[in-house]
Write an enzyme that holds these catalytic residues in place. Structure first.
Site, mmCIF file in Angstrom:
data_model
loop_
_atom_site.group_PDB
_atom_site.id
_atom_site.type_symbol
_atom_site.label_atom_id
_atom_site.label_comp_id
_atom_site.label_asym_id
_atom_site.label_seq_id
_atom_site.Cartn_x
_atom_site.Cartn_y
_atom_site.Cartn_z
ATOM 1 C CB SER A 125 10.164 20.202 9.577
ATOM 2 O OG SER A 125 9.231 18.342 9.376
ATOM 3 C CD GLU A 127 4.897 16.039 9.884
ATOM 4 O OE1 GLU A 127 3.616 16.379 10.114
ATOM 5 O OE2 GLU A 127 5.894 15.041 9.465
ATOM 6 C CE1 TYR A 149 7.489 20.967 14.576
ATOM 7 C CE2 TYR A 149 7.622 19.774 12.521
ATOM 8 C CZ TYR A 149 7.648 20.124 13.781
ATOM 9 O OH TYR A 149 9.339 19.886 13.407
HETATM 10 N N1 GDD Z 1 5.467 9.188 18.249
HETATM 11 C C1 GDD Z 1 4.428 7.966 17.568
HETATM 12 N N2 GDD Z 1 4.620 8.416 16.604
HETATM 13 C C2 GDD Z 1 3.746 6.791 15.754
HETATM 14 C C3 GDD Z 1 3.410 5.986 16.498
HETATM 15 N N3 GDD Z 1 2.738 4.930 16.204
HETATM 16 C C4 GDD Z 1 2.474 5.132 14.711
HETATM 17 N N4 GDD Z 1 3.083 5.733 14.863
HETATM 18 C C5 GDD Z 1 3.617 7.344 13.121
HETATM 19 O O1 GDD Z 1 5.252 7.258 13.270
HETATM 20 C C6 GDD Z 1 5.330 8.023 12.925
HETATM 21 C C7 GDD Z 1 6.871 8.860 12.345
HETATM 22 O O2 GDD Z 1 6.185 9.648 14.387
HETATM 23 P P1 GDD Z 1 7.205 10.715 14.975
HETATM 24 O O3 GDD Z 1 8.652 9.454 15.179
HETATM 25 O O4 GDD Z 1 6.524 11.092 15.771
HETATM 26 O O5 GDD Z 1 7.414 11.489 13.918
HETATM 27 P P2 GDD Z 1 7.377 12.384 12.751
HETATM 28 O O6 GDD Z 1 5.761 12.998 12.845
HETATM 29 O O7 GDD Z 1 7.884 12.062 11.184
HETATM 30 O O8 GDD Z 1 7.787 14.584 13.195
HETATM 31 C C8 GDD Z 1 9.920 13.506 13.470
HETATM 32 O O9 GDD Z 1 10.383 13.865 11.830
HETATM 33 C C9 GDD Z 1 9.753 15.401 11.498
HETATM 34 C C10 GDD Z 1 10.739 15.484 9.929
HETATM 35 O O10 GDD Z 1 11.915 15.261 10.469
HETATM 36 C C11 GDD Z 1 10.440 16.970 12.614
HETATM 37 O O11 GDD Z 1 10.595 18.148 11.866
HETATM 38 C C12 GDD Z 1 9.287 16.628 13.696
HETATM 39 O O12 GDD Z 1 9.882 17.322 14.275
HETATM 40 C C13 GDD Z 1 9.970 15.148 14.739
HETATM 41 O O13 GDD Z 1 11.361 14.673 14.768
HETATM 42 C C14 GDD Z 1 3.946 9.149 11.715
HETATM 43 O O14 GDD Z 1 3.323 8.696 11.039
HETATM 44 C C15 GDD Z 1 3.228 8.588 13.475
HETATM 45 O O15 GDD Z 1 1.334 8.618 13.406
HETATM 46 C C16 GDD Z 1 3.305 6.195 18.074
HETATM 47 O O16 GDD Z 1 2.991 4.712 18.885
HETATM 48 N N5 GDD Z 1 4.050 7.146 18.610
#
Ligand code: GDD
Length: 326
Positions: A125, A127, A149
């Protein structure tokens, strides 16, 4: 006929990958923690549930892993299993570490016990990079994980590299940036936003609570990111690849695009909710997918605005068919 085993087949990527491999005439096996209890909704949505062979496997349990490998006798294994939410990893750090880092290790160890060579894809990832300022990250960018993670995904990445070098296993890590689709659950922010925008437009919801909307991400289209996983295992040599669109947008731009697509002004509906902030977050994410283009011939066709458009269209269709049923 080639056989593939997809660990974590019930998730977004597992379902799209199963479809891709079935279309390429693979015999597709898949695992989920409890195959009897899992609904496999994503496989049903893609119309492929009956064409896959589904098994239970707990990847943190070596016996369970070896058993499923012996039964399925795969040529290729795709490890997409494990706790996949960065946010949840702060609440469940041990479960996250075990399911990701121990899970990958058990698969790599089990591969050593098998007689035939098995190619291994591991879902790494973006991340792992942590905050890279305003720079785009490539395969040579150092890891600076900022969540349980990301720590787990970084450990699994180095396990893959180590087993490749130490034992000559054909093992690859795909370092994927965010990739979205209608199969995303609402735990992830893109689906949460798209669902809220469509429901507000349909008069079924009033407001949308979000955390930090100034973060920037490199958002791509999951069905095409899956093609890169397959391509990695078809190369002469195993290697690691960054998979990304190469463009970054703010979450606020994503919100504006999703609400705009249903004819609404997001500022009237979005509430800033401090309880949704993460203890540490990544401010900026952008990948450099040059190596993937050069070596795999892979390039993202769809960018953030395409992703919004396709997710909104799918959600509107789903909501209107729900309406017809009731
Ligand atoms: N989930 C979520 N995220 C929020 C929110 N408000 C703001 N965010 C922000 O939106 C961004 C994206 O959050 P996510 O959609 O939960 O994804 P992620 O943390 O970037 O992780 C995803 O992408 C990675 C890279 O491909 C993956 O590794 C991981 O499994 C996941 O799919 C983060 O910075 C998070 O703080 C909310 O209400 N919910």
């Amino acid at each position: 006929m080639k056989r593939a085993l997809i660990c974590g087949i019930s998730g977004q990527d597992g379902a799209y990958l199963a479809k891709l491999l079935l279309d390429k005439d693979y015999e597709v096996w898949g695992t989920s923690r409890d195959a009897q209890m899992s609904s496999f909704r994503n496989l049903t949505k893609l119309g492929i549930r009956d064409r896959t062979k589904l098994e239970s496997a707990a990847l943190n349990d070596f016996r369970s892993v070896l058993q499923v490998l012996k039964k399925s006798q795969p040529d290729e294994i795709y490890n997409l299993a494990g706790q996949s939410s960065v946010g949840l990893s702060f609440e469940q750090p041990v479960e996250t570490l075990e399911s990701i880092a121990v899970g990958s290790l058990n698969l790599l160890e089990a591969i050593r016990f098998m007689e035939q060579p098995i190619k291994f894809y591991n879902a790494s990832s973006s991340e792992c990079f942590g905050d890279v300022g305003q720079n785009s990250a490539s395969e040579t960018t150092p890891f600076k994980p900022r969540s349980p993670y990301a720590v787990a995904k970084s450990a699994a990445f180095w396990e893959v590299a180590n087993y490749r070098e130490a034992y000559g296993i054909f093992a690859c890590s795909g370092i994927l940036f965010n990739h979205e689709s209608p199969l995303r659950p609402e735990r992830f922010v893109t689906q949460k936003i798209v669902t809220a925008a469509c429901r507000i437009a349909a008069g079924q919801q009033d407001k949308l609570n979000l955390g930090n909307i100034s973060v920037q991400r490199d958002w791509g289209w999951a069905p095409e990111f899956i093609e890169a996983m397959y391509a990695m295992l078809q190369q002469e040599q195993p290697d690691d690849y960054v998979i990304a669109t190469g463009e970054s947008s703010s979450l606020q731009d994503f919100v504006a695009a999703a609400f705009g697509a249903v004819g609404l002004d997001w500022q009237k509906y979005v509430i800033s909710d401090p309880t949704l902030l993460r203890p540490t977050d990544i401010a900026f994410g952008k990948g450099n997918p040059k190596k993937a283009l050069e070596k795999l011939g892979w390039q993202a066709q769809y960018k953030m605005r395409d992703v919004v458009r396709m997710m909104v269209a799918a959600k509107q269709k789903e909501l209107s068919s729900d309406g017809h049923h009731s």
